[in-house]
Design a protein around this motif. Structure first.
Motif, PDB file in Angstrom:
ATOM      1  N   ARG A 102       0.816  -1.223   0.000  1.00 12.34           N
ATOM      2  CA  ARG A 102       0.000   0.000   0.000  1.00 12.34           C
ATOM      3  C   ARG A 102       0.849   1.272   0.000  1.00 12.34           C
ATOM      4  O   ARG A 102       0.346   2.346  -0.291  1.00 12.34           O
ATOM      5  N   TYR A 103       2.143   1.159   0.335  1.00 10.54           N
ATOM      6  CA  TYR A 103       3.026   2.324   0.306  1.00 10.54           C
ATOM      7  C   TYR A 103       3.713   2.503  -1.046  1.00 10.54           C
ATOM      8  O   TYR A 103       4.476   3.449  -1.233  1.00 10.54           O
ATOM      9  N   THR A 104       3.465   1.603  -2.015  1.00 10.07           N
ATOM     10  CA  THR A 104       4.052   1.733  -3.350  1.00 10.07           C
ATOM     11  C   THR A 104       3.074   2.472  -4.266  1.00 10.07           C
ATOM     12  O   THR A 104       1.871   2.506  -4.005  1.00 10.07           O
TER      13      THR A 104
ATOM     14  N   HIS B 119      -7.756  -1.562   4.064  1.00  8.22           N
ATOM     15  CA  HIS B 119      -7.315  -2.134   5.345  1.00  8.22           C
ATOM     16  C   HIS B 119      -8.271  -1.866   6.500  1.00  8.22           C
ATOM     17  O   HIS B 119      -8.047  -2.353   7.602  1.00  8.22           O
ATOM     18  N   PHE B 120      -9.305  -1.057   6.267  1.00  5.08           N
ATOM     19  CA  PHE B 120     -10.186  -0.684   7.383  1.00  5.08           C
ATOM     20  C   PHE B 120     -11.571  -0.318   6.867  1.00  5.08           C
ATOM     21  O   PHE B 120     -11.788  -0.191   5.647  1.00  5.08           O
ATOM     22  N   ILE B 121     -12.513  -0.171   7.806  1.00  2.00           N
ATOM     23  CA  ILE B 121     -13.815   0.426   7.497  1.00  2.00           C
ATOM     24  C   ILE B 121     -14.064   1.484   8.569  1.00  2.00           C
ATOM     25  O   ILE B 121     -13.999   1.197   9.771  1.00  2.00           O
ATOM     26  N   ASP B 122     -14.270   2.717   8.122  1.00  2.00           N
ATOM     27  CA  ASP B 122     -14.389   3.858   9.032  1.00  2.00           C
ATOM     28  C   ASP B 122     -15.823   4.020   9.526  1.00  2.00           C
ATOM     29  O   ASP B 122     -16.567   4.874   9.026  1.00  2.00           O
ATOM     30  N   ALA B 123     -16.194   3.245  10.526  1.00  2.00           N
ATOM     31  CA  ALA B 123     -17.547   3.331  11.074  1.00  2.00           C
ATOM     32  C   ALA B 123     -17.786   4.719  11.671  1.00  2.00           C
ATOM     33  O   ALA B 123     -17.056   5.167  12.547  1.00  2.00           O
TER      34      ALA B 123
ATOM     35  N   GLY C 119      -8.046   6.156  15.471  1.00  2.00           N
ATOM     36  CA  GLY C 119      -7.178   6.343  16.637  1.00  2.00           C
ATOM     37  C   GLY C 119      -5.778   6.830  16.301  1.00  2.00           C
ATOM     38  O   GLY C 119      -4.981   7.120  17.200  1.00  2.00           O
ATOM     39  N   ASN C 120      -5.445   6.971  14.988  1.00  2.00           N
ATOM     40  CA  ASN C 120      -4.091   7.417  14.609  1.00  2.00           C
ATOM     41  C   ASN C 120      -3.784   8.831  15.095  1.00  2.00           C
ATOM     42  O   ASN C 120      -2.619   9.169  15.322  1.00  2.00           O
ATOM     43  N   SER C 121      -4.818   9.661  15.251  1.00  2.00           N
ATOM     44  CA  SER C 121      -4.590  11.053  15.674  1.00  2.00           C
ATOM     45  C   SER C 121      -4.716  11.246  17.185  1.00  2.00           C
ATOM     46  O   SER C 121      -4.677  12.376  17.658  1.00  2.00           O
TER      47      SER C 121
ATOM     48  N   LEU D 195      -2.806   5.912  19.570  1.00  2.00           N
ATOM     49  CA  LEU D 195      -3.666   4.828  20.060  1.00  2.00           C
ATOM     50  C   LEU D 195      -3.769   3.683  19.057  1.00  2.00           C
ATOM     51  O   LEU D 195      -3.825   2.514  19.440  1.00  2.00           O
ATOM     52  N   HIS D 196      -3.792   4.021  17.754  1.00  2.00           N
ATOM     53  CA  HIS D 196      -3.879   2.966  16.742  1.00  2.00           C
ATOM     54  C   HIS D 196      -2.646   2.052  16.818  1.00  2.00           C
ATOM     55  O   HIS D 196      -2.771   0.826  16.830  1.00  2.00           O
ATOM     56  N   HIS D 197      -1.492   2.673  16.882  1.00  2.00           N
ATOM     57  CA  HIS D 197      -0.241   1.899  16.943  1.00  2.00           C
ATOM     58  C   HIS D 197      -0.146   1.074  18.228  1.00  2.00           C
ATOM     59  O   HIS D 197       0.422  -0.029  18.229  1.00  2.00           O
TER      60      HIS D 197
HETATM   61  N1  DCM Z   1      -5.975   3.187   9.440  1.00  2.00           N
HETATM   62  C1  DCM Z   1      -7.249   2.924   9.917  1.00  2.00           C
HETATM   63  N2  DCM Z   1      -8.265   3.803   9.695  1.00  2.00           N
HETATM   64  C2  DCM Z   1      -8.034   4.947   9.042  1.00  2.00           C
HETATM   65  C3  DCM Z   1      -6.750   5.262   8.566  1.00  2.00           C
HETATM   66  C4  DCM Z   1      -5.713   4.354   8.777  1.00  2.00           C
HETATM   67  O1  DCM Z   1      -7.468   1.858  10.520  1.00  2.00           O
HETATM   68  N3  DCM Z   1      -9.046   5.774   8.832  1.00  2.00           N
HETATM   69  C5  DCM Z   1      -4.884   2.237   9.725  1.00  2.00           C
HETATM   70  C6  DCM Z   1      -4.081   1.685   8.585  1.00  2.00           C
HETATM   71  C7  DCM Z   1      -2.760   1.396   9.272  1.00  2.00           C
HETATM   72  C8  DCM Z   1      -2.617   2.498  10.284  1.00  2.00           C
HETATM   73  O2  DCM Z   1      -3.968   2.918  10.558  1.00  2.00           O
HETATM   74  O3  DCM Z   1      -2.845   0.205  10.029  1.00  2.00           O
HETATM   75  C9  DCM Z   1      -1.770   3.679   9.847  1.00  2.00           C
HETATM   76  O4  DCM Z   1      -2.298   4.159   8.635  1.00  2.00           O
HETATM   77  P1  DCM Z   1      -1.573   5.288   7.752  1.00  2.00           P
HETATM   78  O5  DCM Z   1      -0.183   4.778   7.551  1.00  2.00           O
HETATM   79  O6  DCM Z   1      -2.395   5.320   6.496  1.00  2.00           O
HETATM   80  O7  DCM Z   1      -1.669   6.524   8.575  1.00  2.00           O
END
Ligand code: DCM
Ligand code: DCM
Ligand code: DCM
Ligand code: ZN
Ligand code: ZN
Length: 268
Positions: free
Chosen positions: A48-50, A60-64, A134-136, A148-150
């Motif tokens: 996903r980083y390429t 990788h996720f669903i933003d509820a 939770g990334n922010s 928190l996500h990490h």
């Molecule tokens: N992620 C997530 N929900 C989001 C954005 C990102 O669950 N709305 C996840 C994907 C990775 C981690 O958070 O596991 C870091 O994402 P990124 O590198 O895109 O910030």
């Protein structure tokens, strides 16, 4: 999840798939070792980083768009945008794997996506929109600044296991496998497979997302986000999260095994 979580999910699955399923995916993934699933479990995170793989970042996720801790819940129509989400991705790549005319390159890629996304959908913060999953939300964990996500992806699993190597994952998977077969999960494991339907990957995986998302209200943010911002989460918070993380990694591995069994049987 970080590499430890994904590889552990994959090893748990390897411990439960049928012999035919093992043969089928070892051939597809060109790997005859016991690590044929674990060896590709983190591929989707590098891809996903390429430039070629950017399109897959939303998978990788669903933003509820719920309101934890007051109200948790996932709605496919509301929460899966046109760019896609983990539920749609599981549907798409499962369908590809069932197409007998799919070429070997795309089949190999579809397998790697399914193995990874069934892991991710079991991480509660991958089923939550709040603060970008939770990334922010900035916190500290054992005095190290992180988010928190990490913390849920990596810090808690790695503190529990004491590393993040492939042998660490194999060891954790062995313990979870025993817990499923004869230990704390024995009574519940069969119920984890309820509602699993290869012909309806959206309903199936939406149930998994819904179940993981409930932990956002119960365990991830039980007193709301202001109660964790800037806090040290390596103590009592860690202790409360561990049983949920172990359960979710065990469920993901056990369900991945059944999903791969159903795919290998050709949906028959
Ligand atoms: N992620 C997530 N929900 C989001 C954005 C990102 O669950 N709305 C996840 C994907 C990775 C981690 O958070 O596991 C870091 O994402 P990124 O590198 O895109 O910030
Ligand atoms: N990650 C990676 N490659 C990078 C940057 C981050 O593999 N260049 C990893 C770090 C996290 C993981 O991605 O452990 C999070 O992804 P997810 O939770 O979607 O599996
Ligand atoms: N990684 C991890 N936990 C860590 C450090 C790294 O899961 N504490 C993962 C993230 C990447 C891979 O290992 O997928 C390589 O990371 P790095 O490039 O940071 O060594
Ligand atoms: Zn993550
Ligand atoms: Zn991922």
């Amino acid at each position: 999840w970080g590499s430890l979580g994904h590889e552990t999910v994959a090893y748990v699955a390897s411990n439960f798939v049928s012999p035919d399923t093992q043969t089928f995916f070892q051939a597809m993934l060109h790997n005859q070792t016991n690590s044929y699933l674990a060896g590709v479990a983190t591929w989707a995170d590098s891809f996903r980083y390429t430039d070629a793989g950017k399109f897959s970042a939303p998978f990788h996720f669903i933003d509820a768009e719920d309101d934890p801790p007051t109200l948790c819940g996932v709605k496919y129509s509301r929460d899966c945008p046109v760019e896609g989400c983990v539920v749609g991705a599981i549907q798409n790549y499962t369908t590809q794997l069932l197409d007998p005319d799919l070429d070997a390159v795309n089949r190999n890629m579809a397998a790697k996506f399914v193995i990874h996304f069934i892991g991710d959908i079991h991480q509660p913060l991958h089923d939550e929109n709040l603060e970008r999953g939770g990334n922010s939300i900035l916190v500290t964990f054992d005095n190290v600044q992180t988010n928190l996500h990490h913390v849920w992806d990596s810090n808690i699993p790695e503190k529990l296991i004491g590393g993040y190597s492939l042998p660490d994952a194999e060891r954790w998977a062995t313990a979870l496998t025993t817990a499923i077969k004869t230990g704390v999960y024995k009574a519940d494991a069969e119920s984890w497979l309820e509602g699993i339907d290869l012909r309806d990957p959206v309903s199936t995986s939406l149930k998994w997302a819904e179940e993981a998302n409930q932990f956002v209200c119960q365990t991830v943010l039980p007193e709301g986000k202001d109660a964790v911002v800037g806090k040290e989460l390596g103590g009592a918070y860690y202790e409360a999260a561990v049983p949920v993380i172990e359960l979710q990694v065990a469920r993901a591995g056990y369900r991945l095994a059944r999903w791969l069994d159903l795919i290998a049987a050709g949906g028959k």
